[in-house]
Design a protein around this motif. Structure first.
Motif, mmCIF file in Angstrom:
data_model
loop_
_atom_site.group_PDB
_atom_site.id
_atom_site.type_symbol
_atom_site.label_atom_id
_atom_site.label_comp_id
_atom_site.label_asym_id
_atom_site.label_seq_id
_atom_site.Cartn_x
_atom_site.Cartn_y
_atom_site.Cartn_z
ATOM 1 N N VAL A 63 0.824 -1.215 0.000
ATOM 2 C CA VAL A 63 0.000 0.000 0.000
ATOM 3 C C VAL A 63 0.859 1.267 0.000
ATOM 4 N N PRO A 64 1.873 1.402 0.877
ATOM 5 C CA PRO A 64 2.706 2.612 0.835
ATOM 6 C C PRO A 64 3.416 2.810 -0.499
ATOM 7 N N LEU A 66 2.345 1.878 -3.493
ATOM 8 C CA LEU A 66 1.370 2.359 -4.472
ATOM 9 C C LEU A 66 0.971 3.811 -4.201
ATOM 10 N N ARG A 67 0.897 4.180 -2.921
ATOM 11 C CA ARG A 67 0.557 5.562 -2.575
ATOM 12 C C ARG A 67 1.632 6.539 -3.048
ATOM 13 N N GLN A 68 2.884 6.135 -2.919
ATOM 14 C CA GLN A 68 3.990 6.996 -3.348
ATOM 15 C C GLN A 68 4.076 7.096 -4.867
#
Length: 303
Positions: A63-64, A66-68
């Protein structure tokens, strides 16, 4: 007076050996479960379910990433690595359900040898005469395992050879990605791309699965994740020259598992060939370690 490179303590060395032993047992657990499930689940479907569970375990790291956002310059590399790894795991699942556990393990030892050859071909890494001879010895070991001409090679044997080659391509791409991305992002993206890559192949051959089969495949993902974690801890605790030879024990565990759990014949040629391959890999690892120490010593002397 120049400083000397730090030498790992005996405690750290023992820790590295124990972590590598745990890694080997975990990976044998993976092969044992897939062998137990057999051909009831198609290779592509079994591989997809294993990676889908693995992706769930890695969701906190995915998740982190993909967020970045993923840089456009790396998308092609991630996609290409995902394609290599997707094909590799399908071949591995196919082979694992059809040939003895020990043979799958022994042939899989070719992977680092193929990585060495690939690094020379595609990354222009120098392939000294000693490394060429070590690669040749490893290939002799593979011939002893396979014994072409003396016995019939099945589709499972050929599939495992393909798996070793494709995994080598995946690891070479991971090496290239390591220059532009962090380890967490590389692992997370591999999990995502392989899961997505396996999905269409799985849907083409999908068969109903029971709850017990799903639980076994979830356990495969647990063992695989634990195996990679333990291996990483081993590399951090002790030099590769110490931990690499320990991987040979994985072949012994696999042989025992195949004999005791599945009634597979203990083949001395598989043990001999696997031992020769591991010896060649250990030599390459030792030689690279020596060269790195020399380079570090020269660098320290020049500072």
């Amino acid at each position: 007076m120049s400083a000397r490179p730090a030498v790992p303590s005996r405690t750290r060395t023992l820790e590295g050996v124990l972590w590598m032993l745990a890694s080997g047992v975990s990976f044998v657990g993976v092969t044992g479960i897939v062998r137990y499930l057999g051909t009831d689940i198609p290779a592509a479907q079994g591989a997809f379910l294993r990676f889908a569970f693995g992706a769930l375990f890695l969701l906190p790291t995915l998740v982190p990433v993909l967020r970045q956002g993923v840089p456009m310059s790396t998308l092609k590399l991630y996609g290409l690595r995902g394609a290599f790894h997707t094909a590799a795991v399908i071949c591995w699942f196919y082979a694992m359900a059809r040939i003895p556990v020990a043979e799958v393990t022994a042939i899989g030892y070719l992977n680092p040898v193929l990585v060495t050859v690939g690094a020379a071909l595609f990354f222009s890494e120098r392939l000294a005469l000693r490394r060429i001879l070590a690669v040749a010895v490893a290939l002799v070991g593979a011939l002893i395992v396979l014994r072409p001409g003396l016995r019939e090679l099945s589709a499972g044997h050929l599939s495992q050879l393909c798996a070793a080659t494709l995994f080598a391509g995946s690891y070479l791409l991971a090496r290239r990605l390591s220059d532009v991305a962090g380890a967490g992002a590389i692992v997370a993206m591999m999990s995502a791309t392989v899961t997505l890559g396996l999905l269409p192949f799985a849907l083409l051959v999908w068969v109903p699965v029971g709850v017990d089969q799903l639980l076994w495949l979830a356990l495969v993902a647990v063992f695989a994740t634990a195996g990679h974690y333990c291996m990483t801890r081993a590399f951090g605790a002790a030099p590769l020259t110490v931990t690499q030879p320990v991987t040979f024990l994985q072949l012994l565990w696999a042989t025992l598992l195949g004999a005791l759990a599945f009634g597979e014949r203990v083949d001395p040629f598989v043990l001999l060939g696997g031992g020769i391959i591991i010896s060649a890999i250990s030599y390459i690892t030792w030689r690279e370690s020596v060269l790195k120490r020399r380079a570090s010593a020269v660098a320290l002397e020049n500072t």
